[in-house]
Scaffold this motif. Structure first.
Motif, PDB file in Angstrom:
ATOM      1  N   THR A  53     -31.541  46.240   6.532  1.00  0.00           N
ATOM      2  CA  THR A  53     -30.368  47.104   6.679  1.00  0.00           C
ATOM      3  C   THR A  53     -29.952  47.732   5.357  1.00  0.00           C
ATOM      4  O   THR A  53     -29.231  48.726   5.348  1.00  0.00           O
ATOM      5  CB  THR A  53     -29.187  46.303   7.244  1.00  0.00           C
ATOM      6  OG1 THR A  53     -28.886  45.214   6.354  1.00  0.00           O
ATOM      7  CG2 THR A  53     -29.517  45.755   8.626  1.00  0.00           C
ATOM      8  N   SER A  54     -30.391  47.160   4.242  1.00  0.00           N
ATOM      9  CA  SER A  54     -30.001  47.675   2.925  1.00  0.00           C
ATOM     10  C   SER A  54     -31.004  47.219   1.879  1.00  0.00           C
ATOM     11  O   SER A  54     -31.729  46.233   2.078  1.00  0.00           O
ATOM     12  CB  SER A  54     -28.610  47.164   2.542  1.00  0.00           C
ATOM     13  OG  SER A  54     -28.655  45.752   2.319  1.00  0.00           O
ATOM     14  N   PRO A  55     -31.046  47.900   0.728  1.00  0.00           N
ATOM     15  CA  PRO A  55     -31.884  47.406  -0.375  1.00  0.00           C
ATOM     16  C   PRO A  55     -31.480  46.002  -0.824  1.00  0.00           C
ATOM     17  O   PRO A  55     -32.337  45.205  -1.211  1.00  0.00           O
ATOM     18  CB  PRO A  55     -31.650  48.443  -1.468  1.00  0.00           C
ATOM     19  CG  PRO A  55     -31.282  49.701  -0.742  1.00  0.00           C
ATOM     20  CD  PRO A  55     -30.464  49.223   0.427  1.00  0.00           C
ATOM     21  N   ASP A  83     -24.808  48.088  -2.457  1.00  0.00           N
ATOM     22  CA  ASP A  83     -25.753  47.303  -1.663  1.00  0.00           C
ATOM     23  C   ASP A  83     -27.179  47.553  -2.137  1.00  0.00           C
ATOM     24  O   ASP A  83     -28.129  47.548  -1.352  1.00  0.00           O
ATOM     25  CB  ASP A  83     -25.626  47.643  -0.175  1.00  0.00           C
ATOM     26  CG  ASP A  83     -24.405  47.008   0.457  1.00  0.00           C
ATOM     27  OD1 ASP A  83     -24.128  45.840   0.136  1.00  0.00           O
ATOM     28  OD2 ASP A  83     -23.742  47.682   1.258  1.00  0.00           O
ATOM     29  N   GLY A  84     -27.318  47.782  -3.439  1.00  0.00           N
ATOM     30  CA  GLY A  84     -28.619  48.086  -4.003  1.00  0.00           C
ATOM     31  C   GLY A  84     -29.444  46.855  -4.323  1.00  0.00           C
ATOM     32  O   GLY A  84     -29.015  45.706  -4.120  1.00  0.00           O
ATOM     33  N   ILE A  85     -30.622  47.097  -4.841  1.00  0.00           N
ATOM     34  CA  ILE A  85     -31.553  46.002  -5.128  1.00  0.00           C
ATOM     35  C   ILE A  85     -30.979  45.014  -6.129  1.00  0.00           C
ATOM     36  O   ILE A  85     -31.086  43.790  -5.948  1.00  0.00           O
ATOM     37  CB  ILE A  85     -32.889  46.582  -5.632  1.00  0.00           C
ATOM     38  CG1 ILE A  85     -33.637  47.243  -4.460  1.00  0.00           C
ATOM     39  CG2 ILE A  85     -33.752  45.501  -6.277  1.00  0.00           C
ATOM     40  CD1 ILE A  85     -34.879  48.002  -4.860  1.00  0.00           C
ATOM     41  N   LEU A  86     -30.324  45.504  -7.163  1.00  0.00           N
ATOM     42  CA  LEU A  86     -29.798  44.587  -8.180  1.00  0.00           C
ATOM     43  C   LEU A  86     -28.738  43.652  -7.620  1.00  0.00           C
ATOM     44  O   LEU A  86     -28.583  42.523  -8.092  1.00  0.00           O
ATOM     45  CB  LEU A  86     -29.241  45.375  -9.365  1.00  0.00           C
ATOM     46  CG  LEU A  86     -30.270  46.070 -10.265  1.00  0.00           C
ATOM     47  CD1 LEU A  86     -29.571  46.767 -11.419  1.00  0.00           C
ATOM     48  CD2 LEU A  86     -31.297  45.077 -10.793  1.00  0.00           C
ATOM     49  N   LYS A 111     -34.764  47.540 -17.752  1.00  0.00           N
ATOM     50  CA  LYS A 111     -33.853  46.698 -18.536  1.00  0.00           C
ATOM     51  C   LYS A 111     -32.815  46.035 -17.632  1.00  0.00           C
ATOM     52  O   LYS A 111     -32.525  44.836 -17.771  1.00  0.00           O
ATOM     53  CB  LYS A 111     -33.155  47.547 -19.598  1.00  0.00           C
ATOM     54  CG  LYS A 111     -32.214  46.754 -20.489  1.00  0.00           C
ATOM     55  CD  LYS A 111     -31.576  47.637 -21.560  1.00  0.00           C
ATOM     56  CE  LYS A 111     -30.617  46.843 -22.438  1.00  0.00           C
ATOM     57  NZ  LYS A 111     -29.975  47.695 -23.475  1.00  0.00           N
ATOM     58  N   ALA A 112     -32.282  46.809 -16.672  1.00  0.00           N
ATOM     59  CA  ALA A 112     -31.270  46.257 -15.765  1.00  0.00           C
ATOM     60  C   ALA A 112     -31.852  45.143 -14.901  1.00  0.00           C
ATOM     61  O   ALA A 112     -31.198  44.114 -14.675  1.00  0.00           O
ATOM     62  CB  ALA A 112     -30.703  47.377 -14.892  1.00  0.00           C
ATOM     63  N   LEU A 113     -33.077  45.326 -14.415  1.00  0.00           N
ATOM     64  CA  LEU A 113     -33.697  44.299 -13.585  1.00  0.00           C
ATOM     65  C   LEU A 113     -34.051  43.067 -14.412  1.00  0.00           C
ATOM     66  O   LEU A 113     -33.914  41.934 -13.942  1.00  0.00           O
ATOM     67  CB  LEU A 113     -34.947  44.864 -12.891  1.00  0.00           C
ATOM     68  CG  LEU A 113     -35.658  43.928 -11.909  1.00  0.00           C
ATOM     69  CD1 LEU A 113     -34.714  43.480 -10.789  1.00  0.00           C
ATOM     70  CD2 LEU A 113     -36.889  44.620 -11.315  1.00  0.00           C
TER      71      LEU A 113
END
Length: 304
Positions: A53-55, A83-86, A111-113
């Motif tokens: 339903t979302s990343p 609701d993103g991957i991070l 860098k964020a991941l």
């Protein structure tokens, strides 16, 4: 399937559907997220894929997530949104970005991941939708050695030729260089075809002479399949995406302090086509726009 990674795939367009299909056919548990077009989604669901339903949900369930999106803005929204991957990222998550993207943005996403304990891999594509369906694309991969080794078996399900170009961001840099050459071909072939017609040489004769020569290549063949045969779908890459990629290339050149006259000139053709409402046409259709600028109908010349 228990010993295999759980794979996610976001972006089921011309290239993404075939890639995801090959991942699933290789026996991986697959989670997918598309957009408005339900056809590729329903096809993959029928093959046993699951729909997220979302990343964020995908990040909570998957070990590796592929992105195959149109722009860096879309990639950033998918990574950084509420609701993103991070938001759902777990330590060890690997994101494989198969988009053609701005390398500066890629490095920011990496860098964020990394701050979440994950790894970012840029693996842009070379090839066509047909090759995506066949699993014979090429991949230019930017990643550290450990991440590359971890995702290599998955990439091998959809790519025949895989080159580890360097660290994160190197894959997207290489892809922009490849597209710089190809999209400049598009502008060059447009000008040459129109000039040929203007001086009385038909597109068919132009192709007949150039195709077997050292100047002929695969791009020329698919390009001229539209110019001569009017095969609208011979090279399905939109003018909008061409202008975007040439913009990223020009930004990369500016950042590197490199003069890039040819890239700037080629980009203007694609921007002009976009400004006149032809953004969803394909790259070979640029020839018609160049012809119109010169007061001729290239389709009419193609009949001769």
């Amino acid at each position: 399937m228990a010993d295999k990674q759980v794979i996610g795939f976001i972006g089921l367009g011309f290239m993404g559907h075939g890639m995801a299909k090959n991942i699933r056919q290789a026996g991986y548990e697959l989670w997918i997220k598309g957009r408005k077009n339900r056809t590729p989604i329903d096809n993959l669901l029928a093959m046993g894929a699951n729909e997220a339903t979302s990343p964020r949900e995908m990040a909570e369930k998957c070990d590796v997530i592929h992105l195959c999106l149109s722009t860096s803005a879309q990639v950033e929204a998918t990574m950084l949104g509420e609701d993103g991957i991070l938001a759902g990222a777990r330590p060890g998550l690997i994101v494989v970005d198969a988009s053609t993207a701005d390398p500066a943005s890629t490095e920011r996403m990496a860098k964020a991941l990394a701050e979440k304990g994950g790894s970012y891999v840029d693996a842009p594509l070379g090839g066509t939708p047909v090759q995506a369906e066949e699993g014979t694309l090429s991949a230019m991969v930017g990643a550290d050695a450990a991440a590359f080794d971890a995702v290599l078996p998955v990439i091998q399900t959809w790519a025949k030729t895989i080159t580890h170009v360097g660290e994160v961001g190197a894959g997207h840099k290489m892809k922009l260089l490849m597209n710089f050459i190809g999209l400049s071909y598009g502008a060059l072939f447009s000008e040459a075809s129109v000039l040929a017609a203007k001086v009385g040489i038909s597109p068919a004769v132009f192709r007949e002479v150039i195709s077997p020569s050292r100047m002929g290549n695969g791009f020329f063949e698919t390009f001229m399949a539209y110019v001569v045969d009017r095969d609208r779908d011979s090279h399905k890459f939109t003018i909008e995406n061409a202008a975007k990629d040439m913009g990223y290339l020009n930004d990369m050149a500016t950042g590197a302090g490199v003069m890039n006259v040819m890239a700037g000139a080629a980009r203007q053709y694609y921007l002009h086509a976009m400004s006149t409402g032809h953004d969803q046409d394909y790259v070979p259709h640029l020839s018609d726009r160049v012809a119109a600028l010169n007061g001729i109908d290239l389709a009419d010349f193609a009949k001769k």
